[in-house]
Design a protein around this motif. Structure first.
Motif, PDB file in Angstrom:
ATOM      1  N   ILE A 160     -18.834 -10.013  15.420  1.00 47.39           N
ATOM      2  CA  ILE A 160     -17.792 -10.307  14.445  1.00 47.39           C
ATOM      3  C   ILE A 160     -16.771 -11.198  15.137  1.00 47.39           C
ATOM      4  O   ILE A 160     -16.308 -10.889  16.227  1.00 47.39           O
ATOM      5  N   ASN A 161     -16.397 -12.312  14.490  1.00 46.57           N
ATOM      6  CA  ASN A 161     -15.419 -13.184  15.131  1.00 46.57           C
ATOM      7  C   ASN A 161     -14.052 -12.503  15.161  1.00 46.57           C
ATOM      8  O   ASN A 161     -13.805 -11.515  14.470  1.00 46.57           O
ATOM      9  N   GLY A 162     -13.178 -13.043  15.964  1.00 47.64           N
ATOM     10  CA  GLY A 162     -11.885 -12.406  16.222  1.00 47.64           C
ATOM     11  C   GLY A 162     -11.019 -12.212  14.997  1.00 47.64           C
ATOM     12  O   GLY A 162     -10.350 -11.185  14.860  1.00 47.64           O
ATOM     13  N   ILE A 163     -11.023 -13.183  14.084  1.00 44.83           N
ATOM     14  CA  ILE A 163     -10.186 -13.051  12.892  1.00 44.83           C
ATOM     15  C   ILE A 163     -10.677 -11.899  12.037  1.00 44.83           C
ATOM     16  O   ILE A 163      -9.894 -11.044  11.616  1.00 44.83           O
ATOM     17  N   LEU A 164     -11.973 -11.853  11.788  1.00 42.11           N
ATOM     18  CA  LEU A 164     -12.531 -10.760  10.981  1.00 42.11           C
ATOM     19  C   LEU A 164     -12.283  -9.415  11.649  1.00 42.11           C
ATOM     20  O   LEU A 164     -11.887  -8.448  11.000  1.00 42.11           O
ATOM     21  N   TYR A 165     -12.495  -9.353  12.945  1.00 44.69           N
ATOM     22  CA  TYR A 165     -12.292  -8.104  13.681  1.00 44.69           C
ATOM     23  C   TYR A 165     -10.835  -7.636  13.596  1.00 44.69           C
ATOM     24  O   TYR A 165     -10.560  -6.488  13.268  1.00 44.69           O
ATOM     25  N   GLN A 166      -9.907  -8.537  13.859  1.00 44.07           N
ATOM     26  CA  GLN A 166      -8.490  -8.175  13.832  1.00 44.07           C
ATOM     27  C   GLN A 166      -8.045  -7.809  12.415  1.00 44.07           C
ATOM     28  O   GLN A 166      -7.312  -6.843  12.218  1.00 44.07           O
ATOM     29  N   ARG A 167      -8.491  -8.575  11.429  1.00 43.03           N
ATOM     30  CA  ARG A 167      -8.101  -8.308  10.041  1.00 43.03           C
ATOM     31  C   ARG A 167      -8.632  -6.953   9.577  1.00 43.03           C
ATOM     32  O   ARG A 167      -7.918  -6.175   8.949  1.00 43.03           O
ATOM     33  N   THR A 168      -9.887  -6.670   9.920  1.00 43.74           N
ATOM     34  CA  THR A 168     -10.492  -5.401   9.524  1.00 43.74           C
ATOM     35  C   THR A 168      -9.800  -4.230  10.202  1.00 43.74           C
ATOM     36  O   THR A 168      -9.552  -3.198   9.573  1.00 43.74           O
ATOM     37  N   SER A 169      -9.448  -4.385  11.454  1.00 44.70           N
ATOM     38  CA  SER A 169      -8.775  -3.300  12.167  1.00 44.70           C
ATOM     39  C   SER A 169      -7.379  -3.040  11.608  1.00 44.70           C
ATOM     40  O   SER A 169      -6.857  -1.931  11.727  1.00 44.70           O
ATOM     41  N   MET A 170      -6.779  -4.058  10.979  1.00 40.01           N
ATOM     42  CA  MET A 170      -5.468  -3.885  10.337  1.00 40.01           C
ATOM     43  C   MET A 170      -5.614  -3.409   8.890  1.00 40.01           C
ATOM     44  O   MET A 170      -4.624  -3.218   8.192  1.00 40.01           O
ATOM     45  N   GLU A 171      -6.875  -3.244   8.440  1.00 38.94           N
ATOM     46  CA  GLU A 171      -7.170  -2.834   7.066  1.00 38.94           C
ATOM     47  C   GLU A 171      -6.504  -3.765   6.056  1.00 38.94           C
ATOM     48  O   GLU A 171      -5.886  -3.342   5.076  1.00 38.94           O
ATOM     49  N   MET A 172      -6.655  -5.065   6.313  1.00 35.56           N
ATOM     50  CA  MET A 172      -6.035  -6.095   5.496  1.00 35.56           C
ATOM     51  C   MET A 172      -7.138  -6.904   4.804  1.00 35.56           C
ATOM     52  O   MET A 172      -8.172  -7.182   5.408  1.00 35.56           O
ATOM     53  N   SER A 173      -6.929  -7.248   3.562  1.00 41.36           N
ATOM     54  CA  SER A 173      -7.892  -8.090   2.847  1.00 41.36           C
ATOM     55  C   SER A 173      -7.675  -9.551   3.236  1.00 41.36           C
ATOM     56  O   SER A 173      -6.635  -9.912   3.792  1.00 41.36           O
TER      57      SER A 173
ATOM     58  N   ALA B 133      -3.499 -21.072  13.823  1.00 42.36           N
ATOM     59  CA  ALA B 133      -3.736 -20.038  14.832  1.00 42.36           C
ATOM     60  C   ALA B 133      -2.503 -19.155  15.023  1.00 42.36           C
ATOM     61  O   ALA B 133      -2.606 -17.927  15.053  1.00 42.36           O
ATOM     62  N   LEU B 134      -1.352 -19.779  15.148  1.00 43.11           N
ATOM     63  CA  LEU B 134      -0.118 -19.009  15.335  1.00 43.11           C
ATOM     64  C   LEU B 134       0.217 -18.186  14.095  1.00 43.11           C
ATOM     65  O   LEU B 134       0.612 -17.014  14.206  1.00 43.11           O
ATOM     66  N   SER B 135       0.040 -18.772  12.916  1.00 38.86           N
ATOM     67  CA  SER B 135       0.344 -18.065  11.674  1.00 38.86           C
ATOM     68  C   SER B 135      -0.559 -16.854  11.479  1.00 38.86           C
ATOM     69  O   SER B 135      -0.100 -15.772  11.105  1.00 38.86           O
ATOM     70  N   ILE B 136      -1.838 -17.033  11.745  1.00 35.35           N
ATOM     71  CA  ILE B 136      -2.784 -15.921  11.590  1.00 35.35           C
ATOM     72  C   ILE B 136      -2.529 -14.850  12.642  1.00 35.35           C
ATOM     73  O   ILE B 136      -2.513 -13.658  12.338  1.00 35.35           O
ATOM     74  N   ALA B 137      -2.304 -15.260  13.873  1.00 33.75           N
ATOM     75  CA  ALA B 137      -2.026 -14.284  14.944  1.00 33.75           C
ATOM     76  C   ALA B 137      -0.756 -13.496  14.635  1.00 33.75           C
ATOM     77  O   ALA B 137      -0.722 -12.271  14.819  1.00 33.75           O
ATOM     78  N   ASP B 138       0.290 -14.159  14.161  1.00 34.19           N
ATOM     79  CA  ASP B 138       1.524 -13.455  13.800  1.00 34.19           C
ATOM     80  C   ASP B 138       1.275 -12.468  12.676  1.00 34.19           C
ATOM     81  O   ASP B 138       1.747 -11.331  12.709  1.00 34.19           O
ATOM     82  N   ALA B 139       0.512 -12.882  11.657  1.00 38.90           N
ATOM     83  CA  ALA B 139       0.233 -12.014  10.528  1.00 38.90           C
ATOM     84  C   ALA B 139      -0.598 -10.797  10.941  1.00 38.90           C
ATOM     85  O   ALA B 139      -0.426  -9.706  10.398  1.00 38.90           O
ATOM     86  N   LEU B 140      -1.476 -10.989  11.928  1.00 39.06           N
ATOM     87  CA  LEU B 140      -2.317  -9.892  12.399  1.00 39.06           C
ATOM     88  C   LEU B 140      -1.723  -9.138  13.588  1.00 39.06           C
ATOM     89  O   LEU B 140      -2.347  -8.227  14.115  1.00 39.06           O
ATOM     90  N   GLU B 141      -0.528  -9.552  13.980  1.00 37.89           N
ATOM     91  CA  GLU B 141       0.174  -8.908  15.091  1.00 37.89           C
ATOM     92  C   GLU B 141      -0.686  -8.846  16.341  1.00 37.89           C
ATOM     93  O   GLU B 141      -0.855  -7.800  16.976  1.00 37.89           O
ATOM     94  N   CYS B 142      -1.269 -10.001  16.690  1.00 36.56           N
ATOM     95  CA  CYS B 142      -2.121 -10.077  17.878  1.00 36.56           C
ATOM     96  C   CYS B 142      -1.835 -11.394  18.594  1.00 36.56           C
ATOM     97  O   CYS B 142      -1.042 -12.204  18.131  1.00 36.56           O
ATOM     98  N   GLU B 143      -2.479 -11.590  19.708  1.00 38.35           N
ATOM     99  CA  GLU B 143      -2.376 -12.824  20.461  1.00 38.35           C
ATOM    100  C   GLU B 143      -3.369 -13.839  19.914  1.00 38.35           C
ATOM    101  O   GLU B 143      -4.424 -13.458  19.394  1.00 38.35           O
ATOM    102  N   VAL B 144      -3.064 -15.121  20.046  1.00 37.99           N
ATOM    103  CA  VAL B 144      -3.968 -16.164  19.571  1.00 37.99           C
ATOM    104  C   VAL B 144      -5.341 -16.024  20.226  1.00 37.99           C
ATOM    105  O   VAL B 144      -6.369 -16.189  19.582  1.00 37.99           O
ATOM    106  N   ARG B 145      -5.377 -15.668  21.484  1.00 37.30           N
ATOM    107  CA  ARG B 145      -6.664 -15.502  22.194  1.00 37.30           C
ATOM    108  C   ARG B 145      -7.535 -14.423  21.563  1.00 37.30           C
ATOM    109  O   ARG B 145      -8.754 -14.477  21.680  1.00 37.30           O
ATOM    110  N   ASP B 146      -6.918 -13.450  20.914  1.00 33.27           N
ATOM    111  CA  ASP B 146      -7.693 -12.384  20.260  1.00 33.27           C
ATOM    112  C   ASP B 146      -8.497 -12.906  19.071  1.00 33.27           C
ATOM    113  O   ASP B 146      -9.429 -12.253  18.615  1.00 33.27           O
ATOM    114  N   LEU B 147      -8.132 -14.071  18.561  1.00 42.82           N
ATOM    115  CA  LEU B 147      -8.814 -14.635  17.401  1.00 42.82           C
ATOM    116  C   LEU B 147     -10.088 -15.359  17.783  1.00 42.82           C
ATOM    117  O   LEU B 147     -10.935 -15.614  16.938  1.00 42.82           O
ATOM    118  N   LEU B 148     -10.227 -15.715  19.037  1.00 38.34           N
ATOM    119  CA  LEU B 148     -11.395 -16.491  19.485  1.00 38.34           C
ATOM    120  C   LEU B 148     -12.587 -15.609  19.752  1.00 38.34           C
ATOM    121  O   LEU B 148     -12.486 -14.484  20.090  1.00 38.34           O
TER     122      LEU B 148
END
Length: 80
Positions: free
Chosen positions: A19-32, A65-80
């Motif tokens: 699972i790529n980082g965005i999907l993983y982070q979004r799912t862990s935050m229980e966000m659609s 990248a910054l907008s998504i990372a801020d919204a997911l409360e994670c680091e940009v590197r976590d999205l990769l």
């Protein structure tokens, strides 16, 4: 690709695909995807492209990248 089952905590979907980082982070935050789009200001369709790997996450704009990372409360590197 799903991100709902118990394997998501291991970075894998139900079919054992990575699972790529965005999907993983979004799912862990229980966000659609829609919630992420609204919170980040990134177009919903672009988020779908990132998660489906039709757009390379490694080549996203710095603004996205910054907008998504801020919204997911994670680091940009976590999205990769």
């Amino acid at each position: 690709m799903c991100g709902v089952c118990s394997l998501v905590s291991q970075g894998r979907d139900c079919h054992n695909n990575r699972i790529n980082g965005i999907l993983y982070q979004r799912t862990s935050m229980e966000m659609s995807q829609r919630e992420l789009a609204e919170k980040s200001g990134v177009n919903l369709r672009q988020i779908q492209r990132y998660e489906n790997s039709t757009s390379d996450v490694g080549n996203m704009t710095l603004r996205n990248a910054l907008s998504i990372a801020d919204a997911l409360e994670c680091e940009v590197r976590d999205l990769l």
